[in-house]
Every structure is written in structure tokens, then in C-alpha cells.
Design a protein around this motif. Sequence first.
Motif, PDB file in Angstrom:
ATOM      1  N   PHE A 177       0.831  -1.206   0.000  1.00 52.61           N
ATOM      2  CA  PHE A 177       0.000   0.000   0.000  1.00 52.61           C
ATOM      3  C   PHE A 177       0.865   1.255   0.000  1.00 52.61           C
ATOM      4  N   ILE A 178       1.901   1.266   0.803  1.00 47.00           N
ATOM      5  CA  ILE A 178       2.875   2.365   0.832  1.00 47.00           C
ATOM      6  C   ILE A 178       4.186   1.806   0.290  1.00 47.00           C
ATOM      7  N   ARG A 179       4.559   2.179  -0.928  1.00 47.14           N
ATOM      8  CA  ARG A 179       5.676   1.560  -1.639  1.00 47.14           C
ATOM      9  C   ARG A 179       6.906   2.473  -1.617  1.00 47.14           C
ATOM     10  N   VAL A 180       7.776   2.197  -0.680  1.00 44.31           N
ATOM     11  CA  VAL A 180       8.978   3.007  -0.501  1.00 44.31           C
ATOM     12  C   VAL A 180      10.125   2.408  -1.312  1.00 44.31           C
ATOM     13  N   VAL A 187       8.579   7.504  -2.852  1.00 41.98           N
ATOM     14  CA  VAL A 187       7.528   6.715  -2.214  1.00 41.98           C
ATOM     15  C   VAL A 187       6.267   6.831  -3.074  1.00 41.98           C
ATOM     16  N   ASN A 188       5.762   5.688  -3.497  1.00 39.73           N
ATOM     17  CA  ASN A 188       4.534   5.640  -4.278  1.00 39.73           C
ATOM     18  C   ASN A 188       3.378   5.270  -3.364  1.00 39.73           C
ATOM     19  N   VAL A 189       2.338   6.070  -3.399  1.00 40.72           N
ATOM     20  CA  VAL A 189       1.205   5.840  -2.496  1.00 40.72           C
ATOM     21  C   VAL A 189      -0.096   5.736  -3.292  1.00 40.72           C
ATOM     22  N   GLN A 224      10.614  11.822  -2.754  1.00 43.33           N
ATOM     23  CA  GLN A 224       9.635  12.313  -3.714  1.00 43.33           C
ATOM     24  C   GLN A 224       8.348  11.484  -3.623  1.00 43.33           C
ATOM     25  N   LEU A 225       7.229  12.169  -3.608  1.00 43.02           N
ATOM     26  CA  LEU A 225       5.931  11.504  -3.506  1.00 43.02           C
ATOM     27  C   LEU A 225       5.315  11.317  -4.878  1.00 43.02           C
TER      28      LEU A 225
END
Length: 236
Positions: A177-180, A187-189, A224-225
Motif C-alpha cells: 500500500f505504501i511503496r517506498v 515513495v509511491n502511495v 519524492q511523492l
Amino acid sequence: MKKVFTILLSLGLLSAQGQDLNQFYKQVDSFLGKYTKDGRVSYDKINKSLKDVEPIYKQIGEMNLSNASDNEKIAFYINAYNMIVIYQVAKYYPLKSALDQSGFFDKVKHKVAGEMITLNALEIIKLLRNYKDPKFHFVLACAAKGCPKLASYAYYPDKLQEQIDARTKTALNDSRFIRVNDNSNKVNVSMIFKWYIKDFTQNGQSVISFINTYKTNKIPDNYQLDYYPYDWSLNM
């Protein structure tokens, strides 16, 4: 004498409403324990046994919340939302996605505590707008794999915040779900954080700082988000 009678009548009404709500929570708890596991829902089995969910769906419509506390209302609305989603998917199963049914979230109205309302209105008006808690996004199920995992139990007023916090921590510590990505400092959310960004950036905080409030391994502020595509396929 009339005043005493009115007070007694009021107390009786409160007691009856409390009993109805408690019974509702227990029914939802039993149902979810039977048909859900690790965030997955057995829509195919529910479709063959609609008699197990139809009474709960009907009870959602008939409930009287006029004397309910805030915690009782919140617990009711969360459970009601999740059960309506499950009922609606199971009723029209097989579906590949809830979006296969036109207006699933924003057009189809359901009777909730005597009021005809859509799922979107139930989420936004009854919960988010009234109580302003972004953690609701981690307890409401949208029948999709992209959604935080559905709990296999009902929400109860007396342990509501504990349950909501637990589901929030579960979601925000889930690497799917939270891909760091420490190699690229990114971080991909979920798109949930983009669609409801105002909910997560209250009081001047950032999305990352919100996530870090509940995440065990903190995300560096300079990462970076970005957002990955939402998976609307059924959570089954």
C-alpha cells in the motif's frame, strides 16, 4: 406525573435504541467473521446466501440514531458503509469491479437510518465532513484490491478509536500500500492520498508526515511523492 412518564419513556427509547445498535454491531461482526479473511471477501458465497446479508441491509435502513452518541453513530456509519458495499457487490455478482455497476458510489441510493443516501454521501457528509478524521479512509471498504484491507470484524463504539488506529497502522505499514523505494528516494502511495489530499494535509502537514505518524519505519522528508494506479478489481 406527566414529566416522570416522559422521562421513563425517553429512557426506554434510549435503551431500545442501544440494544438495536448493539445487536447490529454483533450481526455485522458475525457476518464479516464468516465471509471475509485477510481483506478478501467471498462475494460468490454471499451471492448464494443473500439471506445472510439482506436482514443486515434492511436493519441499516430502519435504524434510529436520534439519541445515539457520536461514537455510536460513527461505528454505525462505518459498518453500514462496508455492509452496503458488500451487499451491493454480492447482489449483482459476478462483477469484475464495483464500477461495473453504474452509479455504484455516486448515484445508487440506499436507506440508511431512515434517509435515502449514496455511498459517497455516506462517506463524505456523515463521516468526513462531520468528524474530520482522515483515518476513516482506512476503515471504509470500496470492494477493490486498491483499497486498504477490510477488517474481518465490526467496529464498536467502546473501542472505536483503538480499532480505527489499528487499521490505519496496518494499512500504512503495508509495503504493498505504501511503496517506498530507497534506491530512488521515492515513495509511491495510493490515489486515495491524491483524491482526498485535503483530508491528509490538515493543519499544514504533508502527506508523508501524515503517513509517518502511523508508520514504524519513517519515510525521509526529502523523498519524492508519487501515486500508483488504483486497482478497482474486486477484493476477493
